[in-house]
Design a protein around this motif. Structure first.
Motif, PDB file in Angstrom:
ATOM      1  N   THR A  13      60.448 -40.667 109.181  1.00 53.64           N
ATOM      2  CA  THR A  13      60.735 -42.170 108.060  1.00 53.64           C
ATOM      3  C   THR A  13      62.104 -42.261 108.146  1.00 53.64           C
ATOM      4  O   THR A  13      62.662 -43.570 107.810  1.00 53.64           O
ATOM      5  N   ILE A  14      63.011 -41.497 107.928  1.00 49.92           N
ATOM      6  CA  ILE A  14      64.516 -41.854 107.949  1.00 49.92           C
ATOM      7  C   ILE A  14      64.967 -42.692 109.279  1.00 49.92           C
ATOM      8  O   ILE A  14      65.710 -43.468 108.961  1.00 49.92           O
ATOM      9  N   GLY A  15      64.369 -42.228 110.364  1.00 53.03           N
ATOM     10  CA  GLY A  15      64.671 -43.078 111.542  1.00 53.03           C
ATOM     11  C   GLY A  15      64.267 -44.579 111.543  1.00 53.03           C
ATOM     12  O   GLY A  15      65.074 -45.223 112.034  1.00 53.03           O
ATOM     13  N   VAL A  16      63.188 -44.740 110.942  1.00 53.71           N
ATOM     14  CA  VAL A  16      62.826 -46.271 110.710  1.00 53.71           C
ATOM     15  C   VAL A  16      63.706 -46.959 110.074  1.00 53.71           C
ATOM     16  O   VAL A  16      64.179 -48.102 110.010  1.00 53.71           O
ATOM     17  N   LEU A  17      64.030 -46.159 108.876  1.00 56.64           N
ATOM     18  CA  LEU A  17      65.091 -46.894 107.994  1.00 56.64           C
ATOM     19  C   LEU A  17      66.460 -47.075 108.457  1.00 56.64           C
ATOM     20  O   LEU A  17      67.169 -48.066 108.117  1.00 56.64           O
ATOM     21  N   PHE A  70      66.923 -34.371 102.244  1.00 55.63           N
ATOM     22  CA  PHE A  70      66.855 -35.907 102.998  1.00 55.63           C
ATOM     23  C   PHE A  70      67.519 -36.852 102.347  1.00 55.63           C
ATOM     24  O   PHE A  70      67.988 -37.921 102.950  1.00 55.63           O
ATOM     25  N   PHE A  71      67.343 -36.938 100.965  1.00 59.81           N
ATOM     26  CA  PHE A  71      68.132 -38.003 100.263  1.00 59.81           C
ATOM     27  C   PHE A  71      69.462 -37.924 100.726  1.00 59.81           C
ATOM     28  O   PHE A  71      70.273 -38.894 100.940  1.00 59.81           O
ATOM     29  N   GLU A  72      69.949 -36.827 100.493  1.00 64.32           N
ATOM     30  CA  GLU A  72      71.640 -36.588 100.675  1.00 64.32           C
ATOM     31  C   GLU A  72      71.829 -36.781 102.400  1.00 64.32           C
ATOM     32  O   GLU A  72      73.133 -37.345 102.796  1.00 64.32           O
ATOM     33  N   LEU A  73      71.055 -36.129 103.333  1.00 63.95           N
ATOM     34  CA  LEU A  73      71.188 -36.412 104.702  1.00 63.95           C
ATOM     35  C   LEU A  73      71.250 -37.692 104.997  1.00 63.95           C
ATOM     36  O   LEU A  73      71.980 -38.284 105.892  1.00 63.95           O
ATOM     37  N   SER A  74      70.392 -38.497 104.499  1.00 63.01           N
ATOM     38  CA  SER A  74      70.137 -40.144 104.772  1.00 63.01           C
ATOM     39  C   SER A  74      71.196 -40.988 103.991  1.00 63.01           C
ATOM     40  O   SER A  74      71.119 -42.115 104.071  1.00 63.01           O
ATOM     41  N   ASN A  75      72.146 -40.497 103.246  1.00 64.51           N
ATOM     42  CA  ASN A  75      72.974 -41.401 102.304  1.00 64.51           C
ATOM     43  C   ASN A  75      72.229 -42.109 101.504  1.00 64.51           C
ATOM     44  O   ASN A  75      72.524 -43.083 101.003  1.00 64.51           O
ATOM     45  N   GLY A  76      71.157 -41.506 100.904  1.00 61.02           N
ATOM     46  CA  GLY A  76      70.348 -42.140  99.842  1.00 61.02           C
ATOM     47  C   GLY A  76      69.262 -43.212 100.384  1.00 61.02           C
ATOM     48  O   GLY A  76      68.551 -43.503  99.392  1.00 61.02           O
ATOM     49  N   LEU A  77      68.991 -43.319 101.592  1.00 62.91           N
ATOM     50  CA  LEU A  77      67.990 -44.157 102.152  1.00 62.91           C
ATOM     51  C   LEU A  77      66.424 -43.361 101.859  1.00 62.91           C
ATOM     52  O   LEU A  77      65.500 -44.196 101.921  1.00 62.91           O
ATOM     53  N   PHE A  78      66.420 -41.998 102.128  1.00 63.39           N
ATOM     54  CA  PHE A  78      65.271 -41.512 102.026  1.00 63.39           C
ATOM     55  C   PHE A  78      65.226 -41.154 100.598  1.00 63.39           C
ATOM     56  O   PHE A  78      65.551 -40.252 100.205  1.00 63.39           O
ATOM     57  N   ASP A  79      64.303 -41.971  99.794  1.00 64.96           N
ATOM     58  CA  ASP A  79      64.289 -41.757  98.428  1.00 64.96           C
ATOM     59  C   ASP A  79      63.011 -41.702  97.878  1.00 64.96           C
ATOM     60  O   ASP A  79      62.275 -42.836  97.858  1.00 64.96           O
ATOM     61  N   ILE A  80      62.433 -40.742  97.397  1.00 68.87           N
ATOM     62  CA  ILE A  80      60.910 -40.727  96.822  1.00 68.87           C
ATOM     63  C   ILE A  80      60.627 -41.378  95.557  1.00 68.87           C
ATOM     64  O   ILE A  80      59.698 -41.822  95.131  1.00 68.87           O
ATOM     65  N   THR A  81      62.116 -42.042  94.798  1.00 64.96           N
ATOM     66  CA  THR A  81      61.687 -42.994  93.670  1.00 64.96           C
ATOM     67  C   THR A  81      61.570 -44.407  93.977  1.00 64.96           C
ATOM     68  O   THR A  81      61.364 -45.317  93.278  1.00 64.96           O
ATOM     69  N   ILE A  82      61.354 -44.406  95.328  1.00 61.49           N
ATOM     70  CA  ILE A  82      60.744 -45.996  96.159  1.00 61.49           C
ATOM     71  C   ILE A  82      59.583 -46.399  95.375  1.00 61.49           C
ATOM     72  O   ILE A  82      59.182 -47.550  95.662  1.00 61.49           O
ATOM     73  N   GLN A  83      58.605 -45.598  94.798  1.00 59.95           N
ATOM     74  CA  GLN A  83      57.425 -46.051  94.594  1.00 59.95           C
ATOM     75  C   GLN A  83      57.196 -47.321  93.733  1.00 59.95           C
ATOM     76  O   GLN A  83      56.386 -48.243  93.974  1.00 59.95           O
TER      77      GLN A  83
END
Length: 280
Positions: A239-243, A72-85
């Protein structure tokens, strides 16, 4: 997981005790997932990884979600990123204005990137000091899928599992009806959806800010509802959709058996072409 959950199983009154045992087993699976993947649990694999920067002999669950998160990180061009913590922690500490937020963002910008994770079946390691992960945008959906699998193995064929609004239903005879909440009026719904052997998830920042772009830019989306085969995918895609907003439609076009309803901050509702096929 910091939220509520329900398990509904359809059966005969004479099977009540058996059904209650199924429900108990389902919640035990939720607890197992929470103990592994929640950053709120101090002894979870995620917390240990965040504290130490590495983890030996990770569970299959953790590796599965890391691979999903990479996809999903790759699908969203980096916007879905679990390192956002680290950024979420700064926001939760409170900020005074956009200037303050940007100043805080500069402090963590260089440690927010999924590519700083290196993992395989034997080890997970952060390649940069200060990196932290959260599965807040995907773990609930995964837990829902796991509970459904537990129930199916026990012989259950008609059930609905809801963890914090991430829902999956199984049924051989009829559809379950699920309401999609109005992001502007919490006591209202905007539509009712029929689901059968599929999942639905809705994400948004209408209760609290917990979905944040890695670049710190605001979004113009109130909520996103996703229909998909599995809850883990519906959760992450919502989540990606919101972003990314309306651009989500282009992503959905290339995903099989997936539909979306996007509600913008101005109240506009945008549906994928076949979403209304599932509406009451």
């Amino acid at each position: 997981m910091g939220t509520h959950g329900t398990i509904q199983i359809l059966g005969e009154e004479s099977e009540k005790d058996k059904i209650l045992s199924y429900i108990k087993s389902g919640f035990m699976e939720v607890k197992r997932i929470e103990n592994l993947l929640s950053h709120y649990a101090c002894d979870s694999e995620v917390s240990i990884l965040n504290q130490n920067g590495f983890l030996e002999k990770p569970s299959e669950d953790l590796i599965y979600l890391l691979n999903k998160s990479k996809y999903f990180f790759e699908l969203s061009n980096g916007l879905f990123d679990i390192t956002i913590q680290p950024l979420l922690e700064l926001i939760n500490d409170g900020f005074t204005d956009s200037i303050d937020l940007n100043r805080r963002l500069e402090k963590v910008r260089d440690i927010i990137n999924f590519n700083y994770l290196e993992f395989d079946k034997s080890r997970v390691v952060f390649k940069k000091s200060g990196v932290k992960i959260t599965f807040g945008g995907i773990a609930k959906g995964y837990a829902v899928d796991r509970v459904i699998e537990v129930l199916k193995k026990m012989g259950v064929n008609t059930a609905l599992v809801d963890i914090g609004g991430d829902i999956k239903a199984i049924s051989k005879k009829y559809a379950w009806i699920v309401g999609v909440r109005n992001p502007f009026r919490k006591d209202e719904i905007v539509t009712k959806i029929r689901i059968r052997n599929q999942a639905i998830a809705t994400s948004g920042n209408y209760e609290r800010v917990h979905i944040v772009r890695p670049d710190g830019l605001p979004t113009n989306v109130a909520s996103v509802t996703i229909l998909a085969e599995n809850a883990v995918d519906a959760d992450a895609l919502a989540t990606i959709g919101v972003l990314i907003g309306e651009e989500m439609l282009q992503i959905i076009e290339n995903l099989p058996n997936t539909e979306a309803l996007i509600i913008m901050n101005n109240g506009e509702q945008i549906r994928t072409p076949n979403f209304n096929d599932f509406e009451e």
